[in-house]
Write a protein that holds these residues in place. Structure first.
Motif, PDB file in Angstrom:
ATOM      1  N   TRP A  93       0.828  -1.211   0.000  1.00 59.91           N
ATOM      2  CA  TRP A  93       0.000   0.000   0.000  1.00 59.91           C
ATOM      3  C   TRP A  93       0.864   1.263   0.000  1.00 59.91           C
ATOM      4  O   TRP A  93       0.358   2.373   0.121  1.00 59.91           O
ATOM      5  CB  TRP A  93      -0.971   0.013   1.172  1.00 59.91           C
ATOM      6  CG  TRP A  93      -0.350  -0.226   2.514  1.00 59.91           C
ATOM      7  CD1 TRP A  93       0.365   0.660   3.270  1.00 59.91           C
ATOM      8  CD2 TRP A  93      -0.394  -1.445   3.258  1.00 59.91           C
ATOM      9  NE1 TRP A  93       0.771   0.075   4.438  1.00 59.91           N
ATOM     10  CE2 TRP A  93       0.310  -1.226   4.470  1.00 59.91           C
ATOM     11  CE3 TRP A  93      -0.964  -2.694   3.034  1.00 59.91           C
ATOM     12  CZ2 TRP A  93       0.467  -2.218   5.436  1.00 59.91           C
ATOM     13  CZ3 TRP A  93      -0.810  -3.668   3.999  1.00 59.91           C
ATOM     14  CH2 TRP A  93      -0.109  -3.432   5.170  1.00 59.91           C
ATOM     15  N   GLY A  94       2.189   1.086  -0.155  1.00 63.03           N
ATOM     16  CA  GLY A  94       3.042   2.240  -0.405  1.00 63.03           C
ATOM     17  C   GLY A  94       4.037   2.596   0.671  1.00 63.03           C
ATOM     18  O   GLY A  94       4.769   3.573   0.523  1.00 63.03           O
ATOM     19  N   THR A  95       4.118   1.836   1.759  1.00 59.71           N
ATOM     20  CA  THR A  95       5.045   2.162   2.840  1.00 59.71           C
ATOM     21  C   THR A  95       6.410   1.527   2.601  1.00 59.71           C
ATOM     22  O   THR A  95       6.508   0.327   2.357  1.00 59.71           O
ATOM     23  CB  THR A  95       4.500   1.675   4.196  1.00 59.71           C
ATOM     24  OG1 THR A  95       3.243   2.294   4.446  1.00 59.71           O
ATOM     25  CG2 THR A  95       5.462   2.019   5.326  1.00 59.71           C
ATOM     26  N   HIS A  96       7.454   2.348   2.661  1.00 62.30           N
ATOM     27  CA  HIS A  96       8.849   1.892   2.625  1.00 62.30           C
ATOM     28  C   HIS A  96       9.519   2.407   3.891  1.00 62.30           C
ATOM     29  O   HIS A  96       9.471   3.607   4.174  1.00 62.30           O
ATOM     30  CB  HIS A  96       9.591   2.444   1.412  1.00 62.30           C
ATOM     31  CG  HIS A  96       9.176   1.841   0.117  1.00 62.30           C
ATOM     32  ND1 HIS A  96       9.864   2.061  -1.068  1.00 62.30           N
ATOM     33  CD2 HIS A  96       8.151   1.008  -0.208  1.00 62.30           C
ATOM     34  CE1 HIS A  96       9.276   1.404  -2.039  1.00 62.30           C
ATOM     35  NE2 HIS A  96       8.229   0.768  -1.552  1.00 62.30           N
ATOM     36  N   ARG A  97      10.175   1.525   4.636  1.00 60.74           N
ATOM     37  CA  ARG A  97      10.809   1.935   5.894  1.00 60.74           C
ATOM     38  C   ARG A  97      12.139   1.222   6.037  1.00 60.74           C
ATOM     39  O   ARG A  97      12.253   0.029   5.743  1.00 60.74           O
ATOM     40  CB  ARG A  97       9.890   1.587   7.069  1.00 60.74           C
ATOM     41  CG  ARG A  97      10.411   2.000   8.438  1.00 60.74           C
ATOM     42  CD  ARG A  97       9.429   1.567   9.513  1.00 60.74           C
ATOM     43  NE  ARG A  97       9.878   1.873  10.860  1.00 60.74           N
ATOM     44  CZ  ARG A  97       9.297   1.440  11.976  1.00 60.74           C
ATOM     45  NH1 ARG A  97       8.227   0.664  11.899  1.00 60.74           N
ATOM     46  NH2 ARG A  97       9.775   1.772  13.165  1.00 60.74           N
ATOM     47  N   GLU A 102       6.166   7.207   2.195  1.00 67.70           N
ATOM     48  CA  GLU A 102       4.815   6.753   1.887  1.00 67.70           C
ATOM     49  C   GLU A 102       4.455   7.166   0.463  1.00 67.70           C
ATOM     50  O   GLU A 102       4.815   8.251   0.015  1.00 67.70           O
ATOM     51  CB  GLU A 102       3.795   7.366   2.861  1.00 67.70           C
ATOM     52  CG  GLU A 102       4.021   7.010   4.315  1.00 67.70           C
ATOM     53  CD  GLU A 102       3.626   5.569   4.635  1.00 67.70           C
ATOM     54  OE1 GLU A 102       3.004   4.921   3.770  1.00 67.70           O
ATOM     55  OE2 GLU A 102       3.945   5.113   5.745  1.00 67.70           O
ATOM     56  N   ASP A 103       3.743   6.302  -0.222  1.00 74.87           N
ATOM     57  CA  ASP A 103       3.244   6.594  -1.564  1.00 74.87           C
ATOM     58  C   ASP A 103       1.788   6.175  -1.612  1.00 74.87           C
ATOM     59  O   ASP A 103       1.470   4.985  -1.515  1.00 74.87           O
ATOM     60  CB  ASP A 103       4.050   5.844  -2.619  1.00 74.87           C
ATOM     61  CG  ASP A 103       3.603   6.166  -4.039  1.00 74.87           C
ATOM     62  OD1 ASP A 103       2.640   6.941  -4.188  1.00 74.87           O
ATOM     63  OD2 ASP A 103       4.213   5.648  -4.988  1.00 74.87           O
ATOM     64  N   ASP A 113      16.617   5.620  -3.940  1.00 68.84           N
ATOM     65  CA  ASP A 113      15.557   4.980  -4.713  1.00 68.84           C
ATOM     66  C   ASP A 113      14.491   4.382  -3.799  1.00 68.84           C
ATOM     67  O   ASP A 113      13.290   4.512  -4.068  1.00 68.84           O
ATOM     68  CB  ASP A 113      16.143   3.886  -5.616  1.00 68.84           C
ATOM     69  CG  ASP A 113      17.017   4.446  -6.723  1.00 68.84           C
ATOM     70  OD1 ASP A 113      16.897   5.655  -7.033  1.00 68.84           O
ATOM     71  OD2 ASP A 113      17.842   3.688  -7.266  1.00 68.84           O
ATOM     72  N   PHE A 114      14.924   3.710  -2.746  1.00 63.35           N
ATOM     73  CA  PHE A 114      13.970   3.050  -1.856  1.00 63.35           C
ATOM     74  C   PHE A 114      13.066   4.061  -1.155  1.00 63.35           C
ATOM     75  O   PHE A 114      11.868   3.823  -0.973  1.00 63.35           O
ATOM     76  CB  PHE A 114      14.721   2.205  -0.823  1.00 63.35           C
ATOM     77  CG  PHE A 114      13.824   1.392   0.067  1.00 63.35           C
ATOM     78  CD1 PHE A 114      13.170   0.276  -0.419  1.00 63.35           C
ATOM     79  CD2 PHE A 114      13.629   1.756   1.395  1.00 63.35           C
ATOM     80  CE1 PHE A 114      12.338  -0.478   0.399  1.00 63.35           C
ATOM     81  CE2 PHE A 114      12.792   1.010   2.217  1.00 63.35           C
ATOM     82  CZ  PHE A 114      12.155  -0.117   1.721  1.00 63.35           C
ATOM     83  N   LEU A 115      13.644   5.206  -0.763  1.00 66.79           N
ATOM     84  CA  LEU A 115      12.866   6.237  -0.068  1.00 66.79           C
ATOM     85  C   LEU A 115      12.169   7.193  -1.030  1.00 66.79           C
ATOM     86  O   LEU A 115      11.480   8.110  -0.591  1.00 66.79           O
ATOM     87  CB  LEU A 115      13.789   7.034   0.870  1.00 66.79           C
ATOM     88  CG  LEU A 115      14.384   6.234   2.027  1.00 66.79           C
ATOM     89  CD1 LEU A 115      15.349   7.103   2.829  1.00 66.79           C
ATOM     90  CD2 LEU A 115      13.290   5.679   2.933  1.00 66.79           C
ATOM     91  N   ARG A 116      12.379   6.986  -2.332  1.00 63.68           N
ATOM     92  CA  ARG A 116      11.712   7.778  -3.374  1.00 63.68           C
ATOM     93  C   ARG A 116      12.020   9.275  -3.225  1.00 63.68           C
ATOM     94  O   ARG A 116      11.144  10.128  -3.333  1.00 63.68           O
ATOM     95  CB  ARG A 116      10.202   7.528  -3.345  1.00 63.68           C
ATOM     96  CG  ARG A 116       9.829   6.077  -3.625  1.00 63.68           C
ATOM     97  CD  ARG A 116       8.356   5.830  -3.551  1.00 63.68           C
ATOM     98  NE  ARG A 116       7.896   5.650  -2.194  1.00 63.68           N
ATOM     99  CZ  ARG A 116       7.142   4.640  -1.770  1.00 63.68           C
ATOM    100  NH1 ARG A 116       6.784   3.693  -2.621  1.00 63.68           N
ATOM    101  NH2 ARG A 116       6.739   4.561  -0.537  1.00 63.68           N
TER     102      ARG A 116
END
Length: 383
Positions: free
Chosen positions: A68-72, A112-113, A182-185
């Motif tokens: 759902w768009g979360t990268h941490r 978050e995306d 890239d991972f954190l956009r």
């Protein structure tokens, strides 16, 4: 959209004990647990534990993503190699925060995306990012600055918030730092603007002469402590700690050049607008080039067709008689060229008469008539 969550924890400085592995196994029967890692993904349910607590007790790195768009991503370093106050200077919002235990500093970065990631696999991301932790441990503060920039990007700081010290080498990030970006956009335009005041990256390995001068200046008790720690062999970050102290004695970072969070965002927005304008201009020029090429090719076809109209009408009649869809399509293409040739040469009335006759002769072929109508040859038979 089905649910997908991925959790990966890694122990770098010290392996998990058998007791710790049993504690983790009691919380998950499915996870892949080794002496250095815990990995699990979920299509339903969730982790039965608090990643923040696990970072304090067990692990040095953590990565999480959800579709759902979360990268941490979180990283833990000993307080001897990363001053908690330095971490707090850069980690200043919800997207990037830090906290300290008695022995460690933990950085926690999140992106978050709202569009989410419908299909995503988590494996491999932490392995690509993890070496950035070792870079930070020896005094490379680019990772910290990226954390601050993430807070700027997500509008978590007031426009007037001053920029912290800018580390060298922002314009030449390492591979692991690029993986983190890239991972954190992180917005590449914002990063480019931020790097404008960053000095070039200097040689990362200090000279023997510089190290000798620094070591000689250390108080005798400190030297003795270092030798004891070295002989014990239980301090994985001793070299990193000493290098970080060495670099702090001669910092090569510059202040934020008086810039603010709002100014960085505004400059990044201007760059984005310029790039979009240039892209639109390039697209328009390419469309014009393609249109000219298409027009030239058609003119060449019409020139080749001139003087052969009667033969082509006979070919069209033969194609239509086959009642095959592919032949219908080829006939429509040829008819379109004949119409264009007639319009160009002032012979449109003769074409309309031939076209009317063709439609009347094949009025019981709806598939053919439909193709003629869609090609703009329908109204010709109504006059």
């Amino acid at each position: 959209m089905s649910e997908y969550q991925y959790y990966e924890f890694v122990a770098v400085d010290r392996p998990l004990t058998s007791v710790q592995q049993r504690e983790l196994r009691a919380l998950s029967t499915r996870a892949r647990i080794t002496s250095s890692s815990f990995v699990n993904d979920y299509q339903w349910g969730d982790l039965k534990g608090d990643p923040r607590e696990w970072m304090q007790r067990y692990f040095d790195a953590f990565l999480y993503l959800a579709n759902w768009g979360t990268h941490r991503v979180a990283l833990r370093l000993p307080v001897g190699v990363l001053d908690p106050a330095t971490a707090a200077e850069y980690c200043v919002g919800e997207s990037a925060c830090s906290w300290a235990t008695r022995t460690h500093v933990i950085l926690d970065l999140q992106s978050e995306d709202e569009d989410g990631d419908e299909e995503y696999e988590g494996g491999g991301h932490l392995a690509a990012i993890l070496p950035a932790r070792a870079e930070l441990a020896v005094g490379d503060r680019r990772l910290l600055y990226l954390a601050w920039l993430l807070c700027v990007q997500n509008r978590e700081l007031a426009d007037g918030e001053p920029e912290p010290p800018v580390p060298p080498g922002l314009g030449e990030l390492s591979g692991p730092q690029h993986a983190l970006v890239d991972f954190l956009r992180l917005d590449p335009e914002l990063l480019t603007v931020a790097a404008e005041t960053s000095t070039p990256l200097k040689e990362t390995v200090p000279s023997t002469a510089a190290l000798s001068r620094w070591v000689k200046a250390l108080p005798e008790p400190e030297k003795n402590e270092v030798v004891v720690r070295l002989m014990r062999g239980d301090d994985a970050h001793l070299r990193s700690e000493l290098l970080a102290r060495f670099r702090c004695a001669a910092p090569d970072e510059r202040a934020g050049a008086g810039r603010t969070a709002g100014e960085l965002l505004a400059r990044a927005g201007e760059r984005w607008s310029r790039r979009q304008q240039l892209a639109r201009q390039r697209e328009a020029a390419e469309r014009e080039r393609q249109e000219r090429a298409v027009a030239a090719a058609r003119e060449q076809r019409l020139n080749a067709l001139a003087g052969r109209q009667e033969q082509e009408w006979q070919r069209i009649a033969a194609m239509v008689e086959t009642k095959r869809p592919k032949e219908y399509d080829a006939a429509v293409v040829l008819l379109s060229d004949l119409k264009a040739l007639a319009d160009r040469d002032g012979d449109s009335e003769a074409f309309r008469q031939r076209m009317r006759q063709l439609r009347e002769r094949h009025a019981r072929k709806p598939s053919l008539l439909d193709r003629l109508d869609r090609a703009g040859l329908g109204a010709l038979g109504v006059s």
